[in-house]
Write a protein that holds these residues in place. Structure first.
Motif, PDB file in Angstrom:
ATOM      1  N   MET A   1       0.834  -1.199   0.000  1.00 36.67           N
ATOM      2  CA  MET A   1       0.000   0.000   0.000  1.00 36.67           C
ATOM      3  C   MET A   1       0.875   1.257   0.000  1.00 36.67           C
ATOM      4  SD  MET A   1      -3.152  -0.753   2.605  1.00 36.67           S
ATOM      5  CE  MET A   1      -4.230  -2.168   2.376  1.00 36.67           C
ATOM      6  N   THR A   2       0.293   2.359  -0.407  1.00 36.95           N
ATOM      7  CA  THR A   2       0.977   3.640  -0.381  1.00 36.95           C
ATOM      8  C   THR A   2       1.436   3.993   1.023  1.00 36.95           C
ATOM      9  OG1 THR A   2       0.701   6.008  -0.748  1.00 36.95           O
ATOM     10  CG2 THR A   2      -1.266   4.775  -0.164  1.00 36.95           C
ATOM     11  N   ARG A   3       2.481   4.814   1.124  1.00 32.22           N
ATOM     12  CA  ARG A   3       2.994   5.246   2.424  1.00 32.22           C
ATOM     13  C   ARG A   3       2.108   6.314   3.043  1.00 32.22           C
ATOM     14  NH1 ARG A   3       7.944   4.595   4.195  1.00 32.22           N
ATOM     15  NH2 ARG A   3       8.151   6.765   4.810  1.00 32.22           N
ATOM     16  N   PHE A   4       1.137   6.806   2.297  1.00 33.22           N
ATOM     17  CA  PHE A   4       0.242   7.829   2.833  1.00 33.22           C
ATOM     18  C   PHE A   4      -0.405   7.345   4.126  1.00 33.22           C
ATOM     19  CE2 PHE A   4      -4.112   9.503   3.175  1.00 33.22           C
ATOM     20  CZ  PHE A   4      -3.819  10.849   3.304  1.00 33.22           C
ATOM     21  N   GLY A   5      -0.397   8.207   5.139  1.00 29.88           N
ATOM     22  CA  GLY A   5      -0.991   7.856   6.426  1.00 29.88           C
ATOM     23  C   GLY A   5      -0.045   7.170   7.391  1.00 29.88           C
ATOM     24  N   THR A   6       1.244   7.075   7.026  1.00 23.67           N
ATOM     25  CA  THR A   6       2.193   6.346   7.873  1.00 23.67           C
ATOM     26  C   THR A   6       3.261   7.250   8.501  1.00 23.67           C
ATOM     27  OG1 THR A   6       3.733   5.873   6.051  1.00 23.67           O
ATOM     28  CG2 THR A   6       1.909   4.321   6.388  1.00 23.67           C
ATOM     29  N   CYS A 188     -12.057 -10.472  13.594  1.00 19.84           N
ATOM     30  CA  CYS A 188     -13.100 -11.080  12.755  1.00 19.84           C
ATOM     31  C   CYS A 188     -12.669 -12.425  12.184  1.00 19.84           C
ATOM     32  CB  CYS A 188     -13.475 -10.150  11.598  1.00 19.84           C
ATOM     33  SG  CYS A 188     -13.877  -8.478  12.077  1.00 19.84           S
ATOM     34  N   HIS A 189     -11.371 -12.788  12.412  1.00 22.60           N
ATOM     35  CA  HIS A 189     -10.810 -14.009  11.825  1.00 22.60           C
ATOM     36  C   HIS A 189     -11.064 -14.019  10.321  1.00 22.60           C
ATOM     37  CE1 HIS A 189     -10.197 -15.338  15.906  1.00 22.60           C
ATOM     38  NE2 HIS A 189     -11.477 -15.193  16.166  1.00 22.60           N
ATOM     39  N   PHE A 190     -10.778 -12.861   9.731  1.00 20.60           N
ATOM     40  CA  PHE A 190     -11.093 -12.648   8.323  1.00 20.60           C
ATOM     41  C   PHE A 190      -9.874 -12.062   7.620  1.00 20.60           C
ATOM     42  CE2 PHE A 190     -12.589  -9.512   5.153  1.00 20.60           C
ATOM     43  CZ  PHE A 190     -13.205 -10.381   4.268  1.00 20.60           C
ATOM     44  N   LYS A 191      -9.469 -12.666   6.509  1.00 14.67           N
ATOM     45  CA  LYS A 191      -8.368 -12.144   5.713  1.00 14.67           C
ATOM     46  C   LYS A 191      -8.918 -11.552   4.423  1.00 14.67           C
ATOM     47  CE  LYS A 191      -4.699 -15.128   7.476  1.00 14.67           C
ATOM     48  NZ  LYS A 191      -3.591 -16.061   7.139  1.00 14.67           N
ATOM     49  N   LEU A 192      -8.496 -10.329   4.142  1.00 14.18           N
ATOM     50  CA  LEU A 192      -8.981  -9.655   2.949  1.00 14.18           C
ATOM     51  C   LEU A 192      -8.518 -10.388   1.694  1.00 14.18           C
ATOM     52  CD1 LEU A 192      -9.322  -7.442   5.154  1.00 14.18           C
ATOM     53  CD2 LEU A 192      -8.752  -5.768   3.401  1.00 14.18           C
ATOM     54  N   ASN A 193      -9.392 -10.465   0.697  1.00 11.47           N
ATOM     55  CA  ASN A 193      -8.992 -11.052  -0.578  1.00 11.47           C
ATOM     56  C   ASN A 193      -8.381  -9.981  -1.478  1.00 11.47           C
ATOM     57  OD1 ASN A 193     -11.078  -9.646  -1.965  1.00 11.47           O
ATOM     58  ND2 ASN A 193     -12.539 -11.295  -1.527  1.00 11.47           N
ATOM     59  N   PHE A 194      -7.977 -10.372  -2.650  1.00 11.88           N
ATOM     60  CA  PHE A 194      -7.279  -9.468  -3.575  1.00 11.88           C
ATOM     61  C   PHE A 194      -8.109  -8.224  -3.870  1.00 11.88           C
ATOM     62  CE2 PHE A 194      -6.653  -8.059  -7.964  1.00 11.88           C
ATOM     63  CZ  PHE A 194      -5.315  -7.706  -7.931  1.00 11.88           C
ATOM     64  N   PHE A 195      -9.370  -8.399  -4.164  1.00 11.29           N
ATOM     65  CA  PHE A 195     -10.214  -7.280  -4.558  1.00 11.29           C
ATOM     66  C   PHE A 195     -10.495  -6.335  -3.383  1.00 11.29           C
ATOM     67  CE2 PHE A 195     -11.200 -10.678  -7.577  1.00 11.29           C
ATOM     68  CZ  PHE A 195     -10.906 -10.013  -8.769  1.00 11.29           C
ATOM     69  N   GLN A 196     -10.607  -6.907  -2.206  1.00 13.13           N
ATOM     70  CA  GLN A 196     -10.804  -6.069  -1.020  1.00 13.13           C
ATOM     71  C   GLN A 196      -9.550  -5.245  -0.732  1.00 13.13           C
ATOM     72  OE1 GLN A 196     -11.844  -9.388   1.390  1.00 13.13           O
ATOM     73  NE2 GLN A 196     -14.059  -9.054   1.201  1.00 13.13           N
ATOM     74  N   GLY A 197      -8.380  -5.840  -0.972  1.00 16.57           N
ATOM     75  CA  GLY A 197      -7.134  -5.105  -0.820  1.00 16.57           C
ATOM     76  C   GLY A 197      -7.045  -3.956  -1.817  1.00 16.57           C
ATOM     77  N   LEU A 200      -9.105  -1.024  -0.594  1.00 19.09           N
ATOM     78  CA  LEU A 200      -8.428  -0.220   0.415  1.00 19.09           C
ATOM     79  C   LEU A 200      -7.405   0.706  -0.228  1.00 19.09           C
ATOM     80  CD1 LEU A 200      -7.774  -2.632   3.427  1.00 19.09           C
ATOM     81  CD2 LEU A 200      -9.657  -1.029   3.081  1.00 19.09           C
ATOM     82  N   ARG A 201      -6.676   0.194  -1.222  1.00 15.73           N
ATOM     83  CA  ARG A 201      -5.692   1.028  -1.912  1.00 15.73           C
ATOM     84  C   ARG A 201      -6.353   2.207  -2.614  1.00 15.73           C
ATOM     85  NH1 ARG A 201      -3.741  -4.253  -2.891  1.00 15.73           N
ATOM     86  NH2 ARG A 201      -1.678  -4.615  -1.994  1.00 15.73           N
ATOM     87  N   LEU A 202      -7.490   1.951  -3.217  1.00 19.58           N
ATOM     88  CA  LEU A 202      -8.219   3.024  -3.893  1.00 19.58           C
ATOM     89  C   LEU A 202      -8.690   4.079  -2.888  1.00 19.58           C
ATOM     90  CD1 LEU A 202     -10.330   0.995  -6.498  1.00 19.58           C
ATOM     91  CD2 LEU A 202      -8.370   2.493  -6.958  1.00 19.58           C
ATOM     92  N   MET A 203      -9.152   3.616  -1.743  1.00 22.70           N
ATOM     93  CA  MET A 203      -9.584   4.559  -0.720  1.00 22.70           C
ATOM     94  C   MET A 203      -8.423   5.407  -0.235  1.00 22.70           C
ATOM     95  SD  MET A 203     -12.423   5.440   0.790  1.00 22.70           S
ATOM     96  CE  MET A 203     -12.008   7.172   0.856  1.00 22.70           C
TER      97      MET A 203
END
Length: 234
Positions: A1-6, A188-197, A200-203
């Motif tokens: 992900m982008t460094r934005f927000g870090t 949530c014991h939930f791992k994001l899939n490719f499209f969900q990732g 997040l990048r788009l957001m």
């Protein structure tokens, strides 16, 4: 992900370095709530004294964010931050970095800093505007806005020289979006899939674009405030 927000911590440390360089060499500085004394190295031109209550062990109560390990064997003073066993006017400067949210009564700490500082002494404080639960059970406030400092520093006899917001509304949201995969997995014991990732990048891209054209959203929300004040009360 982008460094934005870090860049939260990086900006805080760079600001702290700049302020500490302005304190005259040989000044006696108290690092209040020093923890592992990570900022001792920034005080090589100063007479450094560390203080902490020394109860946090890295594990806490297991809730929220914990460090896992915490070493406090070499503190100069072990005491409550609102009652430090040192004579009044003992210090030329005090720094208290990312500590206020861990104090049941931060206003009493400000009053104690006023007692401990010489007239004209420097008070250097940073604390979050908003924070997740961390170091529990020693986490008593989510954060502090500019009005907290303006009110309570003045009441304790300080003049604010500089109060700087760290980041803005959009950067803070970006920071928390970076946490989503870890928090989703943990709670949530939930791992994001490719499209969900990708989502997040788009957001993050949207937030970064907004941040580049930002005109003061830090008044709504930011990582935290950096405050440099001077004791003026005689």
């Amino acid at each position: 992900m982008t460094r934005f927000g870090t860049q939260n911590e990086h900006r805080r440390i760079e600001w702290l370095k700049a302020v500490l360089r302005r304190i005259p060499a040989g000044s006696r500085i108290l690092d209040a709530g020093a923890g592992e004394q990570r900022f001792r190295g920034l005080c090589s031109h100063l007479e450094y004294v560390s203080q902490d209550f020394a109860r946090y062990d890295g594990k806490g109560d297991g809730r929220g964010l914990q460090t896992g390990f915490w070493e406090q064997a070499d503190l100069d003073i072990v005491s409550d931050i609102v009652s430090i066993p040192v004579a009044s006017g003992s210090f030329d400067a005090i720094m208290c970095i990312e500590v206020f949210e861990h104090l049941p009564e931060p206003v009493l700490a400000i009053k104690e800093f006023s007692r401990l500082l010489k007239d004209g002494g420097h008070l250097v404080v940073t604390a979050p505007f908003c924070s997740l639960t961390h170091f529990a059970p020693y986490h008593y406030a989510t954060g502090f806005n500019a009005y907290f400092y303006q009110k309570h520093f003045a009441d304790a006899g300080f003049r604010i020289v500089e109060i700087v917001p760290n980041g803005n509304f959009f950067e803070y949201l970006g920071q928390e979006i970076h946490r989503v995969p870890e928090i989703a997995n943990r709670y949530c014991h939930f791992k994001l899939n490719f499209f969900q990732g990708i989502a997040l990048r788009l957001m993050l891209r949207v937030l970064e674009h907004c941040s580049h054209t930002d005109r003061g959203s830090s008044e709504m929300l930011c990582f935290g405030y950096h405050v440099h004040a001077v004791k003026i009360r005689q």
